[in-house]
Design a protein around this motif. Structure first.
Motif, PDB file in Angstrom:
ATOM      1  N   ASP A  59       0.818  -1.213   0.000  1.00  8.56           N
ATOM      2  CA  ASP A  59       0.000   0.000   0.000  1.00  8.56           C
ATOM      3  C   ASP A  59       0.854   1.266   0.000  1.00  8.56           C
ATOM      4  O   ASP A  59       0.429   2.288  -0.545  1.00  8.56           O
ATOM      5  CB  ASP A  59      -0.953  -0.014   1.195  1.00  8.56           C
ATOM      6  N   PHE A  60       2.033   1.207   0.592  1.00 10.89           N
ATOM      7  CA  PHE A  60       2.930   2.367   0.554  1.00 10.89           C
ATOM      8  C   PHE A  60       3.339   2.681  -0.885  1.00 10.89           C
ATOM      9  O   PHE A  60       3.235   3.837  -1.333  1.00 10.89           O
ATOM     10  CB  PHE A  60       4.168   2.096   1.407  1.00 10.89           C
ATOM     11  N   TYR A  61       3.776   1.669  -1.611  1.00  6.38           N
ATOM     12  CA  TYR A  61       4.257   1.900  -2.980  1.00  6.38           C
ATOM     13  C   TYR A  61       3.111   2.078  -3.971  1.00  6.38           C
ATOM     14  O   TYR A  61       3.225   2.858  -4.921  1.00  6.38           O
ATOM     15  CB  TYR A  61       5.190   0.768  -3.415  1.00  6.38           C
ATOM     16  N   LEU A 135      -6.364  -0.418   3.716  1.00  7.33           N
ATOM     17  CA  LEU A 135      -7.106  -0.281   2.456  1.00  7.33           C
ATOM     18  C   LEU A 135      -7.667   1.124   2.279  1.00  7.33           C
ATOM     19  O   LEU A 135      -7.690   1.660   1.164  1.00  7.33           O
ATOM     20  CB  LEU A 135      -8.258  -1.288   2.424  1.00  7.33           C
ATOM     21  N   SER A 136      -8.144   1.720   3.361  1.00  2.00           N
ATOM     22  CA  SER A 136      -8.716   3.061   3.266  1.00  2.00           C
ATOM     23  C   SER A 136      -7.680   4.069   2.771  1.00  2.00           C
ATOM     24  O   SER A 136      -8.028   5.064   2.116  1.00  2.00           O
ATOM     25  CB  SER A 136      -9.284   3.497   4.621  1.00  2.00           C
ATOM     26  N   TYR A 137      -6.410   3.811   3.073  1.00  3.83           N
ATOM     27  CA  TYR A 137      -5.323   4.705   2.634  1.00  3.83           C
ATOM     28  C   TYR A 137      -5.246   4.736   1.109  1.00  3.83           C
ATOM     29  O   TYR A 137      -5.261   5.808   0.493  1.00  3.83           O
ATOM     30  CB  TYR A 137      -4.008   4.214   3.237  1.00  3.83           C
ATOM     31  N   THR A 138      -5.177   3.556   0.472  1.00 10.75           N
ATOM     32  CA  THR A 138      -5.052   3.526  -0.987  1.00 10.75           C
ATOM     33  C   THR A 138      -6.343   3.984  -1.677  1.00 10.75           C
ATOM     34  O   THR A 138      -6.293   4.643  -2.721  1.00 10.75           O
ATOM     35  CB  THR A 138      -4.680   2.114  -1.476  1.00 10.75           C
ATOM     36  N   ILE A 139      -7.482   3.644  -1.092  1.00 11.00           N
ATOM     37  CA  ILE A 139      -8.749   4.075  -1.705  1.00 11.00           C
ATOM     38  C   ILE A 139      -8.869   5.600  -1.666  1.00 11.00           C
ATOM     39  O   ILE A 139      -9.304   6.229  -2.653  1.00 11.00           O
ATOM     40  CB  ILE A 139      -9.946   3.417  -0.991  1.00 11.00           C
ATOM     41  N   ASP A 140      -8.492   6.212  -0.547  1.00  7.82           N
ATOM     42  CA  ASP A 140      -8.553   7.675  -0.448  1.00  7.82           C
ATOM     43  C   ASP A 140      -7.602   8.349  -1.435  1.00  7.82           C
ATOM     44  O   ASP A 140      -7.916   9.413  -1.981  1.00  7.82           O
ATOM     45  CB  ASP A 140      -8.229   8.123   0.981  1.00  7.82           C
ATOM     46  N   ILE A 141      -6.438   7.757  -1.655  1.00  7.77           N
ATOM     47  CA  ILE A 141      -5.505   8.313  -2.650  1.00  7.77           C
ATOM     48  C   ILE A 141      -6.084   8.143  -4.045  1.00  7.77           C
ATOM     49  O   ILE A 141      -6.003   9.057  -4.882  1.00  7.77           O
ATOM     50  CB  ILE A 141      -4.124   7.639  -2.540  1.00  7.77           C
ATOM     51  N   TYR A 142      -6.682   6.995  -4.307  1.00 11.14           N
ATOM     52  CA  TYR A 142      -7.312   6.756  -5.604  1.00 11.14           C
ATOM     53  C   TYR A 142      -8.408   7.786  -5.869  1.00 11.14           C
ATOM     54  O   TYR A 142      -8.566   8.274  -6.994  1.00 11.14           O
ATOM     55  CB  TYR A 142      -7.901   5.341  -5.649  1.00 11.14           C
ATOM     56  N   ARG A 143      -9.148   8.133  -4.829  1.00 18.29           N
ATOM     57  CA  ARG A 143     -10.218   9.118  -4.970  1.00 18.29           C
ATOM     58  C   ARG A 143      -9.690  10.556  -4.974  1.00 18.29           C
ATOM     59  O   ARG A 143     -10.464  11.496  -5.052  1.00 18.29           O
ATOM     60  CB  ARG A 143     -11.209   8.967  -3.812  1.00 18.29           C
ATOM     61  N   LYS A 144      -8.384  10.706  -4.825  1.00 19.10           N
ATOM     62  CA  LYS A 144      -7.712  12.014  -4.765  1.00 19.10           C
ATOM     63  C   LYS A 144      -8.184  12.830  -3.558  1.00 19.10           C
ATOM     64  O   LYS A 144      -8.278  14.066  -3.618  1.00 19.10           O
ATOM     65  CB  LYS A 144      -7.926  12.781  -6.068  1.00 19.10           C
ATOM     66  N   GLN A 145      -8.472  12.125  -2.484  1.00 27.20           N
ATOM     67  CA  GLN A 145      -8.857  12.778  -1.228  1.00 27.20           C
ATOM     68  C   GLN A 145      -7.697  12.841  -0.247  1.00 27.20           C
ATOM     69  O   GLN A 145      -7.822  13.414   0.832  1.00 27.20           O
ATOM     70  CB  GLN A 145     -10.028  12.015  -0.586  1.00 27.20           C
ATOM     71  N   LEU A 146      -6.562  12.231  -0.630  1.00 22.59           N
ATOM     72  CA  LEU A 146      -5.429  12.131   0.283  1.00 22.59           C
ATOM     73  C   LEU A 146      -4.132  12.086  -0.509  1.00 22.59           C
ATOM     74  O   LEU A 146      -4.071  11.456  -1.572  1.00 22.59           O
ATOM     75  CB  LEU A 146      -5.559  10.856   1.130  1.00 22.59           C
ATOM     76  N   LYS A 147      -3.116  12.768   0.002  1.00 22.28           N
ATOM     77  CA  LYS A 147      -1.783  12.691  -0.598  1.00 22.28           C
ATOM     78  C   LYS A 147      -1.001  11.582   0.090  1.00 22.28           C
ATOM     79  O   LYS A 147      -1.089  11.411   1.304  1.00 22.28           O
ATOM     80  CB  LYS A 147      -1.048  14.026  -0.435  1.00 22.28           C
ATOM     81  N   PRO A 148      -0.237  10.806  -0.679  1.00 25.44           N
ATOM     82  CA  PRO A 148       0.534   9.715  -0.058  1.00 25.44           C
ATOM     83  C   PRO A 148       1.702  10.253   0.749  1.00 25.44           C
ATOM     84  O   PRO A 148       2.165  11.372   0.539  1.00 25.44           O
ATOM     85  CB  PRO A 148       1.024   8.907  -1.261  1.00 25.44           C
ATOM     86  N   THR A 149       2.186   9.444   1.656  1.00 23.70           N
ATOM     87  CA  THR A 149       3.366   9.809   2.435  1.00 23.70           C
ATOM     88  C   THR A 149       4.624   9.281   1.755  1.00 23.70           C
ATOM     89  O   THR A 149       4.579   8.260   1.054  1.00 23.70           O
ATOM     90  CB  THR A 149       3.282   9.230   3.864  1.00 23.70           C
ATOM     91  N   ASN A 150       5.730   9.966   1.935  1.00 24.34           N
ATOM     92  CA  ASN A 150       7.014   9.493   1.423  1.00 24.34           C
ATOM     93  C   ASN A 150       7.861   8.863   2.526  1.00 24.34           C
ATOM     94  O   ASN A 150       9.006   8.465   2.288  1.00 24.34           O
ATOM     95  CB  ASN A 150       7.791  10.659   0.786  1.00 24.34           C
ATOM     96  N   ASN A 151       7.296   8.798   3.717  1.00 23.06           N
ATOM     97  CA  ASN A 151       8.029   8.298   4.868  1.00 23.06           C
ATOM     98  C   ASN A 151       7.544   6.884   5.196  1.00 23.06           C
ATOM     99  O   ASN A 151       6.500   6.694   5.813  1.00 23.06           O
ATOM    100  CB  ASN A 151       7.810   9.234   6.066  1.00 23.06           C
ATOM    101  N   LEU A 152       8.311   5.879   4.777  1.00 24.14           N
ATOM    102  CA  LEU A 152       7.926   4.488   4.983  1.00 24.14           C
ATOM    103  C   LEU A 152       7.870   4.145   6.463  1.00 24.14           C
ATOM    104  O   LEU A 152       6.993   3.385   6.898  1.00 24.14           O
ATOM    105  CB  LEU A 152       8.906   3.554   4.267  1.00 24.14           C
ATOM    106  N   LEU A 153       8.761   4.707   7.245  1.00 25.96           N
ATOM    107  CA  LEU A 153       8.791   4.417   8.671  1.00 25.96           C
ATOM    108  C   LEU A 153       7.506   4.900   9.353  1.00 25.96           C
ATOM    109  O   LEU A 153       6.888   4.175  10.135  1.00 25.96           O
ATOM    110  CB  LEU A 153      10.011   5.072   9.324  1.00 25.96           C
ATOM    111  N   ALA A 154       7.101   6.121   9.049  1.00 29.59           N
ATOM    112  CA  ALA A 154       5.876   6.676   9.638  1.00 29.59           C
ATOM    113  C   ALA A 154       4.653   5.879   9.194  1.00 29.59           C
ATOM    114  O   ALA A 154       3.752   5.594   9.999  1.00 29.59           O
ATOM    115  CB  ALA A 154       5.727   8.144   9.259  1.00 29.59           C
TER     116      ALA A 154
END
Length: 490
Positions: A59-61, A135-154
């Motif tokens: 889901d991160f990538y 799952l909600s993370y990727t779905i929200d990005i797909y819907r353009k409601q959320l920007k992904p994080t670049n910090n894998l640790l976080a």
């Protein structure tokens, strides 16, 4: 690792001290949270850590790639990868044997008998919870409601955050993930309120839920030995057992997060005072009901495509919710009961208002609240029979027994209401449930913690030590087996 275990009583103080030592260093703090979370989960079975790690990496990538392309076909492919991996794990571990058994049983309806054996699959603790969260993370990005994080640790710490990893609340990335980018200063009042909430959660779990389980398990696991009154007592006690067990876990999780500066969403809001089933679901397992609303009900069309589709969507959501809770027809029927009644409730709204107005039941009075509250509680308890029963046959026997074999003479017979319990244990349950209602009522009207903070230090510490004393002395501990939280199995 269980919150109500000696292991956790040793684990948490160590993590708490180390956390506040490294709290100002964001990378170290998140690394500590991640390691602590993996230890917490791996304590049960370290082999299933790879599921969390794979879901996290996928889901991160996928999230990063989704944000980097506007091509619809490519975006759908990426979303499919996330859905396939996460739901694939969930379906395999949780539903494989259910589908095999259902397939075999379906042939028996036509007089044919198939020979098929189920697989020896262990269900990973909390897989339904962290699967929905990531799952909600990727779905929200797909819907353009959320920007992904670049910090894998976080992001890894967000997915595996140990306070709510195995039984929620199911957090959204938009709410919880940004909190892993903030540094926190030690706040005595916040830590104290978190510890108080944890203590209240342990009180609900160990004093009420685990003690009620002794009676409930005895009756529901031996249905042939008891009658209608015993079934009724067991079902009512199960209603409080599951509420105190699950909301107790949520309280502990929210309190744990609070001691480290994190804000987790409220998951329960006194559901048994609801005056309609719609209101009940606004108060019960809020993080799951809102998840299904946003990621299933609305995508199905919500209430925007006519009454028939609206009612169908409600029913579908609750059947799926039932299946989410457990791979058995009893859970599906539990969800279907709620879905059907909600359809009736929504479809008859205007008619009911007219009738209730004529009967004077719409007035804002205590008697009216009590009347509707009792009706909803009975409906919810009826559905709980299917949720708790070990089979459909048992569920039918229990519901039929309550209706046809309810002997009033046995209502106050100690041999009926003390099954598996001692007299003092029954009194503790009754007193604790009454105390629970009083505490929740006072807290809803006025901030109970605020009231407590205004009292003298001696009185406050008397209350704190009193809670600890009650948990240790009256909690099911020592000579009883430590009870796992009910929702661990989901």
């Amino acid at each position: 690792m269980l919150f109500n275990s000696i292991d956790f009583a040793i684990f948490f103080p160590i993590v708490f001290v180390l956390y506040w030592i490294v709290a100002k260093n964001l990378a170290l703090r998140n690394a500590l949270i991640l390691v602590a979370s993996y230890i917490f989960y791996g304590w049960w079975d370290w082999r299933f850590l790879f599921l969390i790690v794979i879901s996290t990496l996928v889901d991160f990538y996928v999230g990063k790639r989704l944000y980097g392309t506007d091509k619809l076909t490519k975006r759908k492919q990426l979303l499919f990868i996330s859905l396939f991996v996460n739901l694939g794990f969930l379906i395999y571990f949780k539903y494989t044997n259910f589908f095999i058994e259902t397939f075999v049983d379906s042939f028996s309806l036509f007089g044919k008998k198939l020979e098929a054996s189920t697989l020896n699959i262990i269900l990973p603790v909390g897989i339904s919870f962290y699967t929905f969260q990531t799952l909600s993370y990727t779905i929200d990005i797909y819907r353009k409601q959320l920007k992904p994080t670049n910090n894998l640790l976080a992001f890894s710490a967000f997915v595996a955050f140990f306070p709510q990893l195995v039984a929620g609340p199911i957090e959204r990335a938009s709410h919880l993930l940004p909190q892993f980018y903030r540094t926190y200063k030690f706040n005595y009042k916040l830590v104290k309120s978190g510890l108080l909430l944890m203590a209240f959660g342990l009180f609900k779990k160990m004093v009420i839920a685990d003690r009620a389980a002794l009676y409930v398990n005895e009756v529901y696991n031996n249905v042939d030995d008891y009658g209608g009154v015993g079934y009724a007592y067991a079902t009512i006690l199960f209603a409080f057992q599951i509420y105190c067990d699950f909301s107790g876990y949520s309280d502990i999780a929210i309190g744990l997060g609070r001691t480290m500066g994190f804000d987790l969403m409220k998951n329960f809001d006194s559901p048994y005072i609801s005056k309609s089933l719609t209101e009940f679901w606004r108060r019960w397992h809020i993080s799951l009901s809102t998840w299904f609303r946003d990621y299933l009900y609305i995508p199905l069309g919500g209430n925007k495509k006519g009454k028939f589709r609206t009612y169908s969507n409600i029913f579908i959501v609750f059947v799926v919710s039932g299946l989410w809770h457990g791979a058995a027809l009893t859970f599906v029927i539990w969800g279907a009961i709620h879905g059907a009644i909600l359809m009736i409730e929504k479809g008859s709204l205007s008619y009911r208002k007219r009738v209730f107005a004529k009967l004077g039941l719409l007035k804002n009075t205590f008697s009216n609240h009590l009347f509707f509250g009792l009706i909803i509680f009975v409906i919810v308890c009826f559905a709980w029979v299917f949720f708790r029963a070990n089979s459909l046959e048992d569920a039918w026997q229990i519901t039929n027994g309550i209706i046809t074999d309810f002997n009033i003479d046995r209502l106050f017979d100690k041999n009926t209401y003390l099954i598996g319990l001692k007299t003092n244990e029954f009194r503790v349950i009754m007193l604790s449930i009454l105390s629970l209602y009083v505490i929740e009522y006072v807290h809803r009207k006025k901030n109970l913690v605020g009231i407590l903070n205004k009292q003298s230090m001696a009185f406050r510490w008397f209350c704190y030590l009193g809670i600890v004393f009650i948990i240790i002395i009256f909690g099911v501990y020592g000579d009883r087996n430590v009870q796992e939280f009910i929702y661990f199995q989901f």
